[in-house]
Design an enzyme around this catalytic site. Sequence first.
Site, PDB file in Angstrom:
ATOM      1  N   HIS A   1       9.206   9.994 -28.243  1.00 34.93           N
ATOM      2  CA  HIS A   1       8.184  10.833 -27.591  1.00 34.93           C
ATOM      3  C   HIS A   1       8.563  12.320 -27.618  1.00 34.93           C
ATOM      4  O   HIS A   1       7.756  13.173 -28.004  1.00 34.93           O
ATOM      5  CB  HIS A   1       7.946  10.359 -26.158  1.00 34.93           C
ATOM      6  CG  HIS A   1       6.992  11.224 -25.400  1.00 34.93           C
ATOM      7  ND1 HIS A   1       5.639  11.268 -25.680  1.00 34.93           N
ATOM      8  CD2 HIS A   1       7.194  12.135 -24.416  1.00 34.93           C
ATOM      9  CE1 HIS A   1       5.053  12.146 -24.885  1.00 34.93           C
ATOM     10  NE2 HIS A   1       5.970  12.689 -24.107  1.00 34.93           N
TER      11      HIS A   1
ATOM     12  N   ARG B   1      -1.941  22.027 -14.413  1.00 28.91           N
ATOM     13  CA  ARG B   1      -0.996  20.981 -14.795  1.00 28.91           C
ATOM     14  C   ARG B   1      -1.188  20.541 -16.244  1.00 28.91           C
ATOM     15  O   ARG B   1      -0.252  20.061 -16.887  1.00 28.91           O
ATOM     16  CB  ARG B   1      -1.078  19.781 -13.838  1.00 28.91           C
ATOM     17  CG  ARG B   1       0.003  18.755 -14.087  1.00 28.91           C
ATOM     18  CD  ARG B   1       0.188  17.764 -12.962  1.00 28.91           C
ATOM     19  NE  ARG B   1       1.247  16.819 -13.285  1.00 28.91           N
ATOM     20  CZ  ARG B   1       1.821  15.988 -12.432  1.00 28.91           C
ATOM     21  NH1 ARG B   1       1.429  15.979 -11.170  1.00 28.91           N
ATOM     22  NH2 ARG B   1       2.765  15.163 -12.817  1.00 28.91           N
TER      23      ARG B   1
ATOM     24  N   ARG C   1       0.823  -1.241   0.000  1.00 28.37           N
ATOM     25  CA  ARG C   1       0.000   0.000   0.000  1.00 28.37           C
ATOM     26  C   ARG C   1       0.839   1.265   0.000  1.00 28.37           C
ATOM     27  O   ARG C   1       0.373   2.338   0.369  1.00 28.37           O
ATOM     28  CB  ARG C   1      -0.979   0.025   1.168  1.00 28.37           C
ATOM     29  CG  ARG C   1      -1.967  -1.116   1.129  1.00 28.37           C
ATOM     30  CD  ARG C   1      -3.140  -0.855   2.050  1.00 28.37           C
ATOM     31  NE  ARG C   1      -4.066  -1.962   1.970  1.00 28.37           N
ATOM     32  CZ  ARG C   1      -3.964  -3.073   2.700  1.00 28.37           C
ATOM     33  NH1 ARG C   1      -3.004  -3.190   3.592  1.00 28.37           N
ATOM     34  NH2 ARG C   1      -4.831  -4.054   2.552  1.00 28.37           N
TER      35      ARG C   1
ATOM     36  N   ASN D   1       0.965  19.525 -20.986  1.00 32.73           N
ATOM     37  CA  ASN D   1       0.650  18.704 -22.161  1.00 32.73           C
ATOM     38  C   ASN D   1       0.720  19.500 -23.464  1.00 32.73           C
ATOM     39  O   ASN D   1       0.242  19.033 -24.499  1.00 32.73           O
ATOM     40  CB  ASN D   1      -0.742  18.080 -22.009  1.00 32.73           C
ATOM     41  CG  ASN D   1      -0.796  17.131 -20.829  1.00 32.73           C
ATOM     42  OD1 ASN D   1       0.182  16.441 -20.537  1.00 32.73           O
ATOM     43  ND2 ASN D   1      -1.909  17.109 -20.128  1.00 32.73           N
TER      44      ASN D   1
ATOM     45  N   HIS E   1       1.170  17.773 -26.781  1.00 30.75           N
ATOM     46  CA  HIS E   1       1.001  16.333 -26.564  1.00 30.75           C
ATOM     47  C   HIS E   1      -0.188  15.720 -27.298  1.00 30.75           C
ATOM     48  O   HIS E   1      -0.177  14.530 -27.573  1.00 30.75           O
ATOM     49  CB  HIS E   1       0.905  16.026 -25.064  1.00 30.75           C
ATOM     50  CG  HIS E   1       2.249  16.024 -24.385  1.00 30.75           C
ATOM     51  ND1 HIS E   1       3.062  17.137 -24.336  1.00 30.75           N
ATOM     52  CD2 HIS E   1       2.934  15.040 -23.749  1.00 30.75           C
ATOM     53  CE1 HIS E   1       4.173  16.843 -23.676  1.00 30.75           C
ATOM     54  NE2 HIS E   1       4.126  15.571 -23.322  1.00 30.75           N
TER      55      HIS E   1
ATOM     56  N   LYS F   1       8.227  22.891 -13.495  1.00 28.00           N
ATOM     57  CA  LYS F   1       7.334  21.754 -13.267  1.00 28.00           C
ATOM     58  C   LYS F   1       6.952  21.666 -11.800  1.00 28.00           C
ATOM     59  O   LYS F   1       5.794  21.423 -11.454  1.00 28.00           O
ATOM     60  CB  LYS F   1       7.984  20.450 -13.740  1.00 28.00           C
ATOM     61  CG  LYS F   1       7.058  19.267 -13.458  1.00 28.00           C
ATOM     62  CD  LYS F   1       7.113  18.176 -14.440  1.00 28.00           C
ATOM     63  CE  LYS F   1       5.988  17.184 -14.148  1.00 28.00           C
ATOM     64  NZ  LYS F   1       6.058  15.997 -14.954  1.00 28.00           N
TER      65      LYS F   1
ATOM     66  N   GLU G   1      -3.818  17.436 -11.639  1.00 23.45           N
ATOM     67  CA  GLU G   1      -4.230  17.915 -12.962  1.00 23.45           C
ATOM     68  C   GLU G   1      -5.714  18.262 -13.040  1.00 23.45           C
ATOM     69  O   GLU G   1      -6.434  17.806 -13.923  1.00 23.45           O
ATOM     70  CB  GLU G   1      -3.847  16.893 -14.051  1.00 23.45           C
ATOM     71  CG  GLU G   1      -3.741  17.540 -15.425  1.00 23.45           C
ATOM     72  CD  GLU G   1      -3.124  16.629 -16.472  1.00 23.45           C
ATOM     73  OE1 GLU G   1      -2.085  16.000 -16.203  1.00 23.45           O
ATOM     74  OE2 GLU G   1      -3.696  16.559 -17.568  1.00 23.45           O
TER      75      GLU G   1
ATOM     76  N   HIS H   1       0.639  12.520 -29.334  1.00 26.94           N
ATOM     77  CA  HIS H   1       0.076  11.189 -29.098  1.00 26.94           C
ATOM     78  C   HIS H   1      -0.512  10.605 -30.381  1.00 26.94           C
ATOM     79  O   HIS H   1      -0.392   9.407 -30.636  1.00 26.94           O
ATOM     80  CB  HIS H   1      -0.971  11.239 -27.988  1.00 26.94           C
ATOM     81  CG  HIS H   1      -0.356  11.470 -26.638  1.00 26.94           C
ATOM     82  ND1 HIS H   1      -1.073  11.922 -25.555  1.00 26.94           N
ATOM     83  CD2 HIS H   1       0.914  11.325 -26.201  1.00 26.94           C
ATOM     84  CE1 HIS H   1      -0.265  12.043 -24.515  1.00 26.94           C
ATOM     85  NE2 HIS H   1       0.948  11.686 -24.877  1.00 26.94           N
TER      86      HIS H   1
ATOM     87  N   GLU I   1      11.127  18.569 -24.512  1.00 23.50           N
ATOM     88  CA  GLU I   1      10.392  18.885 -23.276  1.00 23.50           C
ATOM     89  C   GLU I   1      10.963  20.144 -22.619  1.00 23.50           C
ATOM     90  O   GLU I   1      10.234  20.918 -22.003  1.00 23.50           O
ATOM     91  CB  GLU I   1      10.459  17.713 -22.281  1.00 23.50           C
ATOM     92  CG  GLU I   1       9.802  16.426 -22.785  1.00 23.50           C
ATOM     93  CD  GLU I   1       8.283  16.378 -22.583  1.00 23.50           C
ATOM     94  OE1 GLU I   1       7.703  17.358 -22.073  1.00 23.50           O
ATOM     95  OE2 GLU I   1       7.677  15.356 -22.947  1.00 23.50           O
TER      96      GLU I   1
ATOM     97  N   LYS J   1       3.541  11.285 -11.284  1.00 20.96           N
ATOM     98  CA  LYS J   1       2.720  10.456 -12.176  1.00 20.96           C
ATOM     99  C   LYS J   1       3.457   9.147 -12.396  1.00 20.96           C
ATOM    100  O   LYS J   1       4.586   9.135 -12.893  1.00 20.96           O
ATOM    101  CB  LYS J   1       2.500  11.144 -13.519  1.00 20.96           C
ATOM    102  CG  LYS J   1       1.393  12.185 -13.497  1.00 20.96           C
ATOM    103  CD  LYS J   1       1.076  12.654 -14.910  1.00 20.96           C
ATOM    104  CE  LYS J   1      -0.013  13.707 -14.904  1.00 20.96           C
ATOM    105  NZ  LYS J   1      -0.248  14.264 -16.253  1.00 20.96           N
TER     106      LYS J   1
HETATM  107  N1  GLY Z   1       4.230  14.875 -18.044  1.00 23.93           N
HETATM  108  C1  GLY Z   1       3.131  15.672 -17.688  1.00 23.93           C
HETATM  109  C2  GLY Z   1       2.853  15.741 -16.226  1.00 23.93           C
HETATM  110  O1  GLY Z   1       3.648  15.282 -15.435  1.00 23.93           O
HETATM  111  O2  GLY Z   1       1.837  16.243 -15.837  1.00 23.93           O
END
Ligand code: GLY
Length: 375
Positions: A272, A247, A127, A251, A254, A233, A243, A258, A191, A149
């Site tokens: 990517h 946040r 957990r 993207n 993106h 970031k 998000e 994608h 990025e 993430k």
């Molecule tokens: N890579 C996008 C984020 O971490 O929100």
Amino acid sequence: MTEAVETVNVALGARAYDVRIGAGLLDRAGAEVAPLLRRPRLAIVTDDNVGRLHLAPLVAALTAQIPGLTVSTLTLPAGEATKGWPEFSRTVEWLLAERIERRDIVVALGGGVIGDLVGFAAAVLRRGVRFVQIPTSLLAQVDSSVGGKTGINSTHGKNLVGAFHQPALVLADIAVLDTLPSRDFLAGYGEVAKYGLLGDAAFFDWLEREGPALAGGDRAGRLKAVARSVEMKAGIVARDETEEGERALLNLGHTFCHALEAATGYSDRLLHGEGVAIGCALAFELSARLGLCAQEEPSRVRAHLRAMGMKVDLSDIPGELPDADELLQLMAQDKKVQDGRLRFILARGIGQAFVADDVPGGVVRGLLADALAGR
Ligand code: GLY
């Protein structure tokens, strides 16, 4: 001489942590990680490419600097295919077999695939076990290792299974970037440029001046580029961890990316970060076509990416691409689509991105058709 280290704190209250950025951090990882340990026990997960270069020095630094340390290591196959259920369950079962407990630390040594998979394994193991990110690609240093993430891919799409689980520490050793092939470095740079484009025009000005030198290996430039990216970031994540709003600006580029990654089968045809760079150029072009920014802005984005020797146009992607309608269809399957509407991150200028819902499909289709035709 001791090399400079920058520290960026991700201010998330009880889950706040530092991102340490500098050359040589791998060699003093034991001293960096020791304050987190409740007993001298660590597990490291890496992949075979990164492990070949960096695992033995990391284990040596940890054992030399942490008295009585027991380290277990697991090396997974390199590549995106690792980021799925089979290697994930193998990792979790291995951590259990190694008797890694909640008071222990799991280390993710590698790029985005390892960071995401190992972070998710740490999130579900008993957990939730603390983990340390040691990102070895530029992309992982400036993006995926920071912000919590974690996850794996499903047959239904990328990153569809996962959890928010913040690391306890991130060690971004910029010296390891020296071992990256130039193509991988430049993909990660997509990025870096994204941060300037989305929220810091002065940083983008600086990248225009210093980008070629830092791509050539300039350490001071690399330190500043990684530190500023992480700082941006960290600020966004601290304000909007899950998000709900801001946040989403991360993207930028993106949605296009994608679709292009899906169209090229997530293959070596398009990395990517390359897709992010092309996607940023398209997002600025779309913004100009919608009258949101001057035409000079997309031209400037493209000129910088071109000066860096990066992919900019759809014609830079080797092989055939689907037509504009099919690409649009792939965008509609992007997981960021809400209530069937296409959502884009657009910009009013360099450094001024915002979230736009209900972008007219016809304008996007026209943009893609022109881009495919090289117009
Ligand atoms: N890579 C996008 C984020 O971490 O929100």
